[in-house]
Scaffold this motif. Structure first.
Motif, mmCIF file in Angstrom:
data_model
loop_
_atom_site.group_PDB
_atom_site.id
_atom_site.type_symbol
_atom_site.label_atom_id
_atom_site.label_comp_id
_atom_site.label_asym_id
_atom_site.label_seq_id
_atom_site.Cartn_x
_atom_site.Cartn_y
_atom_site.Cartn_z
ATOM 1 N N GLU A 128 0.827 -1.203 0.000
ATOM 2 C CA GLU A 128 0.000 0.000 0.000
ATOM 3 C C GLU A 128 0.862 1.254 0.000
ATOM 4 O O GLU A 128 0.580 2.226 -0.710
ATOM 5 C CB GLU A 128 -0.924 -0.011 1.221
ATOM 6 N N ARG A 300 -7.950 5.001 -7.512
ATOM 7 C CA ARG A 300 -8.523 5.282 -6.195
ATOM 8 C C ARG A 300 -9.303 6.588 -6.262
ATOM 9 O O ARG A 300 -8.907 7.524 -6.967
ATOM 10 C CB ARG A 300 -7.420 5.375 -5.144
ATOM 11 N N TYR A 302 -11.112 9.512 -3.789
ATOM 12 C CA TYR A 302 -11.461 10.142 -2.519
ATOM 13 C C TYR A 302 -12.635 11.063 -2.795
ATOM 14 O O TYR A 302 -12.503 12.060 -3.499
ATOM 15 C CB TYR A 302 -10.287 10.958 -1.970
ATOM 16 N N CYS A 334 -16.165 0.311 -2.395
ATOM 17 C CA CYS A 334 -15.950 1.147 -1.214
ATOM 18 C C CYS A 334 -14.990 0.439 -0.258
ATOM 19 O O CYS A 334 -15.222 -0.699 0.140
ATOM 20 C CB CYS A 334 -17.275 1.427 -0.508
ATOM 21 N N VAL A 335 -13.896 1.123 0.089
ATOM 22 C CA VAL A 335 -12.892 0.512 0.963
ATOM 23 C C VAL A 335 -12.701 1.287 2.264
ATOM 24 O O VAL A 335 -11.898 0.883 3.113
ATOM 25 C CB VAL A 335 -11.533 0.396 0.234
ATOM 26 N N GLY A 336 -13.444 2.376 2.442
ATOM 27 C CA GLY A 336 -13.308 3.124 3.686
ATOM 28 C C GLY A 336 -14.253 4.303 3.747
ATOM 29 O O GLY A 336 -14.715 4.813 2.721
ATOM 30 N N ARG A 337 -14.528 4.732 4.979
ATOM 31 C CA ARG A 337 -15.421 5.866 5.185
ATOM 32 C C ARG A 337 -15.082 6.505 6.511
ATOM 33 O O ARG A 337 -14.838 5.808 7.500
ATOM 34 C CB ARG A 337 -16.883 5.400 5.182
ATOM 35 N N ARG A 338 -15.017 7.835 6.560
ATOM 36 C CA ARG A 338 -14.745 8.530 7.809
ATOM 37 C C ARG A 338 -15.386 9.903 7.790
ATOM 38 O O ARG A 338 -15.737 10.445 6.731
ATOM 39 C CB ARG A 338 -13.237 8.660 8.038
ATOM 40 N N GLU A 346 -15.518 9.338 1.616
ATOM 41 C CA GLU A 346 -15.680 7.954 1.173
ATOM 42 C C GLU A 346 -14.481 7.620 0.277
ATOM 43 O O GLU A 346 -14.115 8.396 -0.610
ATOM 44 C CB GLU A 346 -16.981 7.778 0.399
ATOM 45 N N LEU A 347 -13.900 6.457 0.514
ATOM 46 C CA LEU A 347 -12.730 6.022 -0.244
ATOM 47 C C LEU A 347 -13.108 4.810 -1.086
ATOM 48 O O LEU A 347 -13.649 3.840 -0.565
ATOM 49 C CB LEU A 347 -11.585 5.668 0.715
#
Length: 352
Positions: A128, A300, A302, A334-338, A346-347
């Motif tokens: 990564e 990717r 963002y 979707c691989v992430g959210r914060r 949202e990632l």
């Protein structure tokens, strides 16, 4: 290895075309005696920096390195040779280097010298961290990150063109941190004409981390008086030329414009890869973002969403894609959210 990965991340975005590598030297008693990470411009390398700090205390110890030590003679001697000369007894790596100049040769040189070798430790984290370098080595182009900041209904400006600021301070600060960890930041000519952006990192203490600025100007519309052409850091113009703007650019990458974007953009990014870029952050506008999505070049995404609704007469973040059937839509995962203040990030990655 976790400490080495943390060290490697320190200069992410500053070391291209080289990978961002970290190294920790531990002596025979288990004490850390050397630390190093790739320096700006790609050298000195992490291993030589760590060995310099360790000195004789590293002899008989263990080197933890986030990527296979290089084995070829370039602008600096091979790091594998440096580890052997320093008397390292064991070398632990996270990843093998897919670069054909290395690709197992570094580990083989260590083994041949009698050094115990272990690989695959925290490999996913190392992958990564250096996804840009790995993408460039394996595909010839940099890793492409698209950033969008929109209302809940996907608008980047009102119908009158007002866009500052849709997202709040925390989201904008996160966006500047993204700039600081990428080799280049890209926008289309429409964004330059509409907003006249500086495209710099303006976080206190990180101003020096502003990346190369890429302006996609296929039709030669950007004026030489634009801020990106008159202020530091360096700007590269991609597209038509020569123009007054491209003549002022630090670099001009000219690709024949008489082809559709689905063919033009892949050719552009191959040239950017040849120029050494490994991580490109794309910030706008809608035309460029849509063309990249259509061409399958977004690795990717963002997506920052502000808790406001602008309406259908606002400017959309994504232009028409001419999708008639759902099967023809752009698929993401979707691989992430914060949460960032009142905004949501949202990632997304490529669809599995």
């Amino acid at each position: 290895m976790a400490a080495a990965l943390s060290l490697a991340a320190r200069n992410l975005g500053q070391v291209w075309p080289n990978p961002a590598v970290g190294c920790v030297i531990v002596d025979k008693a288990g004490h850390v005696v050397g630390r190093g990470w790739t320096q700006p411009g790609g050298r000195p390398h992490a291993e030589t920096e760590a060995l310099k700090m360790a000195g004789e205390r590293g002899r008989g110890g263990t080197a933890y390195v986030t990527l296979e030590p290089c084995a070829h003679h370039g602008k600096t001697p091979p790091c594998a040779e440096a580890l052997v000369a320093a008397g390292i007894a064991r070398c632990v790596t996270a990843l093998e280097d897919p670069d054909l100049r290395v690709s197992g040769r570094g580990l083989a040189a260590l083994k041949q010298a009698g050094i115990a070798v272990e690989t695959g430790v925290l490999a996913e984290g190392a992958r990564e961290l250096n996804v840009g370098f790995l993408t460039r080595v394996t595909t010839g182009r940099p890793f492409v990150v698209l950033k969008l900041a929109t209302s809940l209904d996907g608008r980047i400006a009102t119908r009158a063109g007002e866009s500052r600021w849709i997202t709040g301070e925390e989201a904008r600060a996160f966006g500047h941190r993204l700039r600081a960890t990428h080799d280049a930041i890209a926008v289309g000519s429409g964004t330059v004409l509409a907003d006249d952006p500086e495209l710099t990192c303006r976080l206190k203490g990180l101003e020096h981390r502003s990346p190369v600025r890429l302006v996609f100007d296929r039709r030669g519309r950007v004026p030489a008086s634009a801020k990106v052409m008159t202020e530091a850091p360096p700007t590269w113009v991609v597209g038509a030329g020569p123009t007054d703007a491209s003549k002022k650019a630090a670099q001009h990458i000219e690709i024949a414009a008489n082809q559709d974007a689905d063919r033009w953009l892949p050719a552009v990014f191959q040239e950017l890869g040849k120029a050494g870029l490994t991580r490109v952050l794309v910030e706008g506008g809608a035309t460029l973002a849509t063309a990249l999505l259509s061409a399958g070049l977004v690795d990717r995404l963002y997506w920052f969403r502000a808790p406001i609704v602008i309406g259908g007469d606002g400017l959309p973040g994504i232009a028409p894609l001419a999708v008639d059937r759902l099967a023809g839509s752009v698929g993401l995962r979707c691989v992430g959210r914060r949460t960032l203040g009142n905004d949501v990030l949202e990632l997304y990655g490529r669809a599995a």
